[in-house]
Design an enzyme around this catalytic site. Structure first.
Site, PDB file in Angstrom:
ATOM      1  N   TYR B 109       0.833  -1.200   0.000  1.00  0.00           N
ATOM      2  CA  TYR B 109       0.000   0.000   0.000  1.00  0.00           C
ATOM      3  C   TYR B 109       0.867   1.250   0.000  1.00  0.00           C
ATOM      4  O   TYR B 109       1.909   1.285   0.676  1.00  0.00           O
ATOM      5  CB  TYR B 109      -0.871   0.048   1.250  1.00  0.00           C
ATOM      6  N   TYR B 148      -1.042 -10.083   0.419  1.00  0.00           N
ATOM      7  CA  TYR B 148       0.055  -9.620   1.273  1.00  0.00           C
ATOM      8  C   TYR B 148      -0.077 -10.215   2.675  1.00  0.00           C
ATOM      9  O   TYR B 148      -1.162 -10.579   3.100  1.00  0.00           O
ATOM     10  CB  TYR B 148       0.108  -8.081   1.329  1.00  0.00           C
ATOM     11  N   ARG B 158      -3.569 -11.986   3.437  1.00  0.00           N
ATOM     12  CA  ARG B 158      -4.841 -11.542   2.869  1.00  0.00           C
ATOM     13  C   ARG B 158      -4.937 -11.957   1.413  1.00  0.00           C
ATOM     14  O   ARG B 158      -3.977 -11.786   0.656  1.00  0.00           O
ATOM     15  CB  ARG B 158      -4.956  -9.998   2.879  1.00  0.00           C
ATOM     16  N   HIS B 161      -7.578  -8.069  -2.714  1.00  0.00           N
ATOM     17  CA  HIS B 161      -8.891  -7.444  -2.502  1.00  0.00           C
ATOM     18  C   HIS B 161      -8.821  -5.962  -2.798  1.00  0.00           C
ATOM     19  O   HIS B 161      -7.753  -5.352  -2.770  1.00  0.00           O
ATOM     20  CB  HIS B 161      -9.363  -7.641  -1.054  1.00  0.00           C
ATOM     21  N   HIS B 163     -10.756  -2.481  -1.426  1.00  0.00           N
ATOM     22  CA  HIS B 163     -11.672  -1.878  -0.452  1.00  0.00           C
ATOM     23  C   HIS B 163     -12.628  -0.944  -1.188  1.00  0.00           C
ATOM     24  O   HIS B 163     -12.228  -0.278  -2.147  1.00  0.00           O
ATOM     25  CB  HIS B 163     -10.888  -1.036   0.559  1.00  0.00           C
TER      26      HIS B 163
END
Lengths: 209, 241
Positions: B109, B148, B158, B161, B163
């Site tokens: 991120y 990640y 995870r 995905h 959000h």
């Protein structure tokens, strides 16, 4: 069992906003310059009607530690108690200089958050009742699986608060105090302090709306 | 004479959502209220919401491939994601604000608190936004995010995905969630997805490959539809005002 029921769709399930909610909803807090217009915590413009106030606080977890990754949004009526929304059917004039909505993230170090807004007017409730001036508030964060809704009321509106149908609907009267923001004046500015305790002693009342 | 008058939103079916306290997702333990939520009859406050207009948004706001590109294109699989937002009664939700954010193709991120070793991509910001049209339709273009690791148990990952956040006609519809991608083998073991009790509801968060809408020599495509709460019809009175 085997009835032929009308089949509604199911609401899409909620999931946590996660720790990096700022990227999408407050990109500048994540040092990302991507949009020309960014949403923020300034609801007041020069010509907005109403008493200027600052709403501030922290959100605490079950150990009393401030959440430093929480996202807060507020939604409120204008100074005359009108929502700038097509679904407000009161037929009263709305303040064209007020969006009624703001969004902010807690400070990454301290967990403090704030909004510069106006004190809302009272809004009609159901069946002829009147709601005390209030601000709807929702929090999202890592570890919060579905956004937590609450309401902010004002300490100096004791009379209106006593008649408010939502506050009165909270059976445990002492818990109503968790929804009352405390007023102070600081350097000529009106500040309302509203701390939120997710869990533990003085747990804030959260609403199923 | 028949006229549809809209009243309060139908009450939320809590079985459709994760509980606040879901100990498999450890962070929820200290961040969940112990008391029951207080249920209130909706008022104007809950059935209204802020309005946005398309001219507040830039032409690249829904193009995550280009909206942060500095000296070239971001690395990774180019995808289109599209679908419809409708309410629980099947009505299109138009002019809703849909905001999305995600990791890059490495699973990293662009955020000061993300310490993952995965590489940053100088050309990828990871955020986008758009409004649904008159049919509730939305579309955006991006790079498929990577999975990640995260701190929950020691070796937790995870699934890929994106959000998403929705602001629509009423405050009661406010929703933040995440969607996943068909075929990802990490989905079944993810403690965050497993906070949702119903398998049917977990599946509702999986975007499906939409081969008919692949763009030749350019991008693959996923279809993801979203359902928000809907307002009930009121036949004899409208006591919200």
């Amino acid at each position: 069992m085997n009835h032929w029921n009308f089949q509604e769709l199911h609401e899409t399930p909620s999931q946590t906003g996660g720790p990096y909610v700022h990227i999408g909803l407050l990109p500048q807090q994540a040092n990302i310059e991507v949009f020309e217009n960014n949403f923020n915590n300034q609801l007041v413009k020069e010509n907005t009607l109403g008493e200027r106030i600052r709403l501030e606080g922290q959100v605490f977890d079950g150990l009393g530690l401030p959440l430093r990754d929480v996202l807060i949004e507020i939604w409120q009526a204008d100074a005359n108690g009108v929502y700038p929304s097509a679904a407000d059917m009161q037929g009263k004039a709305v303040d064209p200089n007020f969006l009624g909505w703001g969004r902010t993230g807690a400070d990454f170090e301290t967990g403090f958050w704030s909004f510069n807004t106006i004190k809302p007017g009272s809004v009609p409730g159901r069946k002829g009742t009147t709601q005390a001036p209030h601000i709807a508030l929702i929090i999202f964060a890592r570890g919060i699986n579905i956004g937590l809704n609450t309401r902010v009321y004002f300490e100096d509106e004791a009379e209106a608060n006593a008649q408010d149908p939502v506050l009165k609907g909270i059976e445990w009267a002492p818990r109503r105090q968790t929804l009352i923001a405390k007023r102070e004046e600081r350097d000529g500015e009106v500040v309302y302090r509203f701390d939120i305790r997710i869990q533990g002693e003085d747990e804030t009342v959260f609403l199923d709306i | 004479m028949s006229q549809l008058i809209l009243g309060a939103y139908a009450q939320r079916n809590t079985d459709d959502h994760p509980p606040a306290y879901a100990p498999g997702y450890k962070t929820s333990v200290l961040r969940s209220p112990k008391n029951a939520l207080i249920s209130i009859a909706e008022t104007l406050t809950e059935v209204t919401a802020p309005h946005f207009s398309a001219d507040q948004f830039g032409p690249k706001d829904n193009d995550l491939i280009l909206n942060y590109a500095k000296e070239g294109l971001p690395i990774g699989e180019r995808i289109i994601v599209h679908g419809y937002v409708r309410d629980q009664f099947g009505r299109p939700v138009k002019n809703a604000l849909l905001e999305v954010w995600q990791a890059n193709a490495s699973g990293r991120y662009r955020h000061p608190n993300d310490q993952f070793i995965g590489a940053m991509d100088p050309n990828f910001g990871g955020c986008g936004r758009m409004m649904t049209d008159a049919n509730g339709y939305f579309v955006f273009r991006t790079i498929k995010p990577g999975p990640y690791p995260w701190r929950n148990r020691i070796n937790e990952w995870r699934p890929a995905h994106i959000h998403f956040s929705l602001l629509a006609d009423g405050w009661a519809q406010r929703l933040i969630s995440q969607f996943y991608f068909e075929g990802d083998t990490l989905i079944d073991s993810c403690p965050i997805i497993k906070t949702i009790p119903s398998e049917q509801q977990r599946r509702a968060l999986i975007a499906l490959e939409d081969k008919s809408n692949f763009i030749e020599a350019d991008s693959r495509c996923y279809r993801f539809d979203i359902t928000l709460r809907g307002r009930r019809a009121t036949y004899f009175e409208n006591d919200l005002t």
